[in-house]
Design an enzyme around this catalytic site. Sequence first.
Site, PDB file in Angstrom:
ATOM      1  N   GLY A 127      -0.411   3.483   3.184  1.00 33.14           N
ATOM      2  CA  GLY A 127      -0.216   2.116   2.554  1.00 33.14           C
ATOM      3  C   GLY A 127       1.246   2.199   1.757  1.00 33.14           C
ATOM      4  O   GLY A 127       1.892   3.228   1.762  1.00 33.14           O
ATOM      5  N   HIS A 128       1.184   1.457   0.811  1.00 33.86           N
ATOM      6  CA  HIS A 128       2.102   1.109  -0.243  1.00 33.86           C
ATOM      7  C   HIS A 128       2.182   2.444  -1.106  1.00 33.86           C
ATOM      8  O   HIS A 128       3.390   2.897  -1.277  1.00 33.86           O
ATOM      9  CB  HIS A 128       1.892  -0.230  -1.054  1.00 33.86           C
ATOM     10  CG  HIS A 128       3.029  -0.642  -1.964  1.00 33.86           C
ATOM     11  ND1 HIS A 128       4.183  -0.889  -1.711  1.00 33.86           N
ATOM     12  CD2 HIS A 128       2.931  -0.703  -3.349  1.00 33.86           C
ATOM     13  CE1 HIS A 128       4.902  -1.188  -2.599  1.00 33.86           C
ATOM     14  NE2 HIS A 128       4.337  -0.931  -3.664  1.00 33.86           N
ATOM     15  N   PHE A 129       1.309   2.762  -1.596  1.00 33.43           N
ATOM     16  CA  PHE A 129       1.266   3.966  -2.501  1.00 33.43           C
ATOM     17  C   PHE A 129       0.914   5.014  -1.819  1.00 33.43           C
ATOM     18  O   PHE A 129      -0.309   5.702  -1.868  1.00 33.43           O
ATOM     19  CB  PHE A 129       0.301   3.731  -3.796  1.00 33.43           C
ATOM     20  CG  PHE A 129       0.686   2.716  -4.896  1.00 33.43           C
ATOM     21  CD1 PHE A 129       1.948   3.134  -5.764  1.00 33.43           C
ATOM     22  CD2 PHE A 129       0.275   1.393  -4.948  1.00 33.43           C
ATOM     23  CE1 PHE A 129       2.118   1.964  -6.597  1.00 33.43           C
ATOM     24  CE2 PHE A 129       0.774   0.592  -5.843  1.00 33.43           C
ATOM     25  CZ  PHE A 129       1.705   1.051  -6.687  1.00 33.43           C
ATOM     26  N   ASP A 155       2.416  -0.479   5.080  1.00 31.10           N
ATOM     27  CA  ASP A 155       2.718  -1.062   3.718  1.00 31.10           C
ATOM     28  C   ASP A 155       3.011  -2.606   4.229  1.00 31.10           C
ATOM     29  O   ASP A 155       4.024  -2.906   4.869  1.00 31.10           O
ATOM     30  CB  ASP A 155       3.834  -0.500   3.006  1.00 31.10           C
ATOM     31  CG  ASP A 155       4.173  -1.264   1.679  1.00 31.10           C
ATOM     32  OD1 ASP A 155       3.464  -2.183   1.313  1.00 31.10           O
ATOM     33  OD2 ASP A 155       5.165  -0.677   0.898  1.00 31.10           O
TER      34      ASP A 155
END
Length: 336
Positions: A311-313, A285
């Site tokens: 990653g982020h999600f 992320d």
Amino acid sequence: MFTECSVNKIINSKTIHMKTIIKNYLVPIMFAVMIAFTAQGQSKLKEGNHPTTYKSVKIDNLDIFYREAGDKNKPTLLLLHGYPTSSHMFRNLMNDLSSEYHLIAPDYPGFGRSSQPAMSDFDYTFENMSIVVEKLLKQLNINTYSIYLMDYGAPIGFRIAAKHPKRVEALIIQNGNAYDEGLRDFWMPIKKYWNDYTPENGKPLEGFHAPDGLKWQYTHGVQDVTKISPDNWTIDLQHLTREENNEIQLAMFYDYRTNVPLYPEWQQYFREHQPPTLIVWGKNDHIFPAEGAHPYKRDLKNIEFHLLDTGHFALEEMGSEIANYMSKFLKKNNIK
């Protein structure tokens, strides 16, 4: 010409051959198919016992939308979404855990399907968002819960936890910050906006909730982009493109500055109350990098720590793994 005797011999030989085929090939295949259908039926039945429901309640004249799943007599998991999404991000996790837990996932005002009051009528701040969530819990008569904190959900959830520490049974932290180490390169233009609150400094931030910026947030750092459904950012755009929503998102960017001075208070909460904590963090992320995950280990003793290669999600690519970590962790801490 075939005689009756020769025909009978052919029929008998074919019958014997067919019996051999059925015995050696078809029976095992049919048995495997039966097992598959049975397993599928059991899976559907398990999910069908606790389907997700979609509801709204009135809080201070606002319609607050929330998803709910699971048995209300079981421990509650409060799922707090991040920017720029909604409770939609928890759709799969709720299915995965609904047989074991009671799950609540609200949309904040201005997000998802909740009301979007005019900025002249509602202050879009993290403090107000936490108050709305508190009032939702009170209205639903939920007095104890574990909190899943992600992105914006972290400062909202930490406000609630620090205010009501005895109500919180556990924390599940996924790419949500409570330490200065987590505010790195991504935050430079946002910090510029904090220090000089002008339209010129806000304009570049609008790109984060434009279509390309949304897609980047969902796909940057993942292992396999083809596993990330474009429905995610299409659904987000339904609230992001409403009139005045761009200004709302900029107001939330600016108000994020109020979270940073509260970091010491939240860290003190960790040290004093020691909530059991599970870290499941997408290590690739760029928004909340892994540097923000490690400091939790300084203050929390009962902590389980996982950096995930995504990653982020993180729920979009590694949702099943996260659900499995959560189930084992909560049971290990007698939250079951």
